[in-house]
Design an enzyme around this catalytic site. Structure first.
Site, PDB file in Angstrom:
ATOM      1  N   LYS A  40      14.922  58.688-123.338  1.00  0.00           N
ATOM      2  CA  LYS A  40      15.778  59.471-122.422  1.00  0.00           C
ATOM      3  C   LYS A  40      16.687  60.401-123.216  1.00  0.00           C
ATOM      4  O   LYS A  40      16.804  61.581-122.911  1.00  0.00           O
ATOM      5  CB  LYS A  40      16.629  58.514-121.584  1.00  0.00           C
ATOM      6  N   ASN A  41      17.320  59.860-124.259  1.00  0.00           N
ATOM      7  CA  ASN A  41      18.334  60.650-124.966  1.00  0.00           C
ATOM      8  C   ASN A  41      17.746  61.762-125.822  1.00  0.00           C
ATOM      9  O   ASN A  41      18.480  62.568-126.388  1.00  0.00           O
ATOM     10  CB  ASN A  41      19.220  59.736-125.823  1.00  0.00           C
ATOM     11  N   ARG A 110      26.238  62.840-117.773  1.00  0.00           N
ATOM     12  CA  ARG A 110      27.050  63.341-118.875  1.00  0.00           C
ATOM     13  C   ARG A 110      26.269  64.353-119.722  1.00  0.00           C
ATOM     14  O   ARG A 110      26.790  65.364-120.162  1.00  0.00           O
ATOM     15  CB  ARG A 110      27.474  62.137-119.719  1.00  0.00           C
ATOM     16  N   CYS A 134      27.939  57.945-116.593  1.00  0.00           N
ATOM     17  CA  CYS A 134      28.529  56.604-116.521  1.00  0.00           C
ATOM     18  C   CYS A 134      29.997  56.656-116.926  1.00  0.00           C
ATOM     19  O   CYS A 134      30.388  57.433-117.786  1.00  0.00           O
ATOM     20  CB  CYS A 134      27.791  55.662-117.464  1.00  0.00           C
ATOM     21  N   ARG A 139      35.398  60.494-121.780  1.00  0.00           N
ATOM     22  CA  ARG A 139      34.303  61.058-122.589  1.00  0.00           C
ATOM     23  C   ARG A 139      34.538  62.551-122.672  1.00  0.00           C
ATOM     24  O   ARG A 139      33.887  63.335-121.997  1.00  0.00           O
ATOM     25  CB  ARG A 139      32.939  60.722-121.974  1.00  0.00           C
ATOM     26  N   LEU A 143      35.197  68.470-128.742  1.00  0.00           N
ATOM     27  CA  LEU A 143      34.505  68.862-129.982  1.00  0.00           C
ATOM     28  C   LEU A 143      33.461  69.945-129.699  1.00  0.00           C
ATOM     29  O   LEU A 143      33.269  70.862-130.492  1.00  0.00           O
ATOM     30  CB  LEU A 143      33.825  67.645-130.635  1.00  0.00           C
ATOM     31  N   ARG A 416      18.443  55.375-114.136  1.00  0.00           N
ATOM     32  CA  ARG A 416      18.795  56.516-114.988  1.00  0.00           C
ATOM     33  C   ARG A 416      18.120  56.415-116.354  1.00  0.00           C
ATOM     34  O   ARG A 416      17.893  57.435-117.010  1.00  0.00           O
ATOM     35  CB  ARG A 416      20.308  56.582-115.195  1.00  0.00           C
TER      36      ARG A 416
END
Ligand code: UD1
Length: 435
Positions: A40-41, A110, A134, A139, A143, A416
């Protein structure tokens, strides 16, 4: 339309998430082989990058997750054509100049923030709202924004909406991140891949998903070096194009199935994994007393011996122990003899599974960023609620090893990050169904 497990989803309209819960009859040993889904990431930034690169990208091993559907909906809203054939997503982003993402789409996750670098890099303009996802504590994206400002981007923040316009990019710039943020590293890479100038990111995130994104971009014509290390050098290029790319295996899903195996005293072969990305997790399961043996793209795990407590686990950026695996390992440690301690260093609210595990009879004490887990002989089935993605996975793991029936509600969180989790776990002997 596409099949996920025994359900059919309309890619254009559905979001791949399903309300409801999992009913789990615990205590069944898991045995067999699981083919692990794509990451997923990695899929999410690669889908965003498909917008930056233009043309047609064929993205293989892209898991059918609600987050990936959300990313495809963002792409469609930007004017791309996006279709799924099995685990392959084809994105055609030619001929569109969309630069605005609605708040309802941004609020889904996110990681929608990676569209910022991709859209801005392609069109020089981007309008979107702060991302959702989430609730793991604050969060921030400071940056990301600081780096873009240093790269000449003008950013106006107005009531949660970010209006960004590219300015003159420095010919050479060094950007040192105060912490190795995964998302910020990705956004800088995306923004700087196209255009002029050399950007060097110091203290860049080293997560394998960053390297996967760099590989994709390079295959599309970008010039990125040093990914996998903490210094990444991006030389902007004049144009990019689409490509065919296979997303890396999901190391967090693999660790979740390792947890399910350990919790049930089972024996599993995980196939399609990249063990080299999982050493810190593998060593924790070994320390618990599991047999863990990687071989090529497979990982064998057996949990024939009673589980033991482990030395203090501290979550840290890669290659340290991943924060995403922390709740899953916590769920397993609930039944490991002795006392274990976990220090969560990345996200403040990542102990959301703990109060629910207590309902199952676990003995966990929380003190700020520290959790102390006293192993108990047995967990008992209970009605529990997933409060975030990995907490939901952790409760599923605990329920598989518990005595009696559990109901894990708030399944949309689990959807998710896990492709049809009940189908995968049933295939290796779990009694689990979606209601
Ligand atoms: C990514 C992963 C997530 C994982 C996390 C850490 C995706 C889609 N998500 O999230 O699963 O848990 O990495 O490995 O890839 N921070 C700031 N300012 C910023 C950015 C981050 O203070 O501008 C802080 C965050 O609040 C957090 C820490 O840095 O405490 C790490 O965040 P980051 O690495 O950015 O995580 P994500 O990219 O959001």
């Amino acid at each position: 339309m596409m099949k996920i497990g025994d359900r059919t989803v309309n890619l254009a309209e559905g979001d791949g998430s399903f309300a409801g819960g999992l009913v789990i009859e615990g205590g069944r040993r898991l045995e067999g082989e699981i083919k692990v889904q794509g990451a997923k990431n990695s899929s999410l930034p690669v889908l965003a990058a498909a917008y930056l690169c233009g043309g047609e990208s064929v993205i293989h091993n892209c898991p059918a997750l609600s987050d990936c559907y959300a990313a495809c909906r963002i792409l469609s809203s930007l004017g791309c054509r996006c279709k799924r054939e099995g685990s392959t997503v084809i994105v055609d982003s030619g001929g569109t100049e969309g630069f605005s993402v609605s708040e309802s789409l941004m609020s889904k996750m996110r990681s929608s923030i990676v569209f910022l670098g991709a859209i801005l890099g392609r069109t020089g303009r981007c309008r979107l709202s702060f991302p959702g996802g989430c609730e793991l504590g604050p969060r921030p994206i400071d940056l990301h924004l600081d780096a873009l400002r240093r790269l000449g981007v003008r950013i106006i923040e107005d009531h949660g909406v970010l209006d960004c316009t590219s300015g003159e990019r420095p010919f050479h710039i060094d950007i040192t991140l105060s912490l190795p943020s995964v998302g910020a590293t990705e956004n800088i890479m995306l923004y700087c891949a196209l255009g002029e100038g050399e950007t060097v990111i110091y203290n860049a995130a080293r997560e394998p998903e960053i390297a996967d994104l760099a590989e994709y971009l390079n295959r599309c014509g970008a010039c990125i070096r040093g990914h996998s290390s903490s210094t990444i050098v991006i030389n902007g290029v004049k144009s990019l194009h689409g490509c065919s790319f296979g997303v890396m295996p999901d190391r967090i899903a693999a660790a979740t199935y390792m947890g399910a195996c350990a919790a049930t005293g089972g024996e599993l072969v995980l196939s399609g994994v990249s063990s080299k990305d999982m050493y810190s997790c593998m060593s924790v399961f070994s320390e618990m007393g599991c047999g863990v043996y990687p071989y090529l793209d497979k990982l064998y795990i057996s949990a024939k011996k009673p589980l033991r407590s482990v030395r203090t686990i501290r979550t840290t950026p890669y290659p340290g122990f991943p924060t995403d695996c922390q709740p899953i390992v916590m769920a397993v440690l609930c039944r490991a003899s002795g006392t274990s301690m976990i220090v969560e260093n990345i996200f403040e609210n990542r102990f959301m599974a703990a109060p629910e595990l207590l309902k199952m009879g676990a003995d966990i004490k929380l003190e700020g960023r520290v959790a102390v887990i006293e192993g108990v002989r047995q967990l008992l089935g209970a009605r529990v609620r997933a409060k975030d993605l990995r907490a939901g996975a952790a409760l599923t793991v605990a329920a598989l090893g518990a005595q009696g029936t559990s109901v894990v509600s708030n399944l949309h969180f689990i959807d998710r990050g896990y492709e049809s989790i009940e189908t995968v776990l049933s295939s290796v002997g779990a009694s689990i169904k979606r209601v």
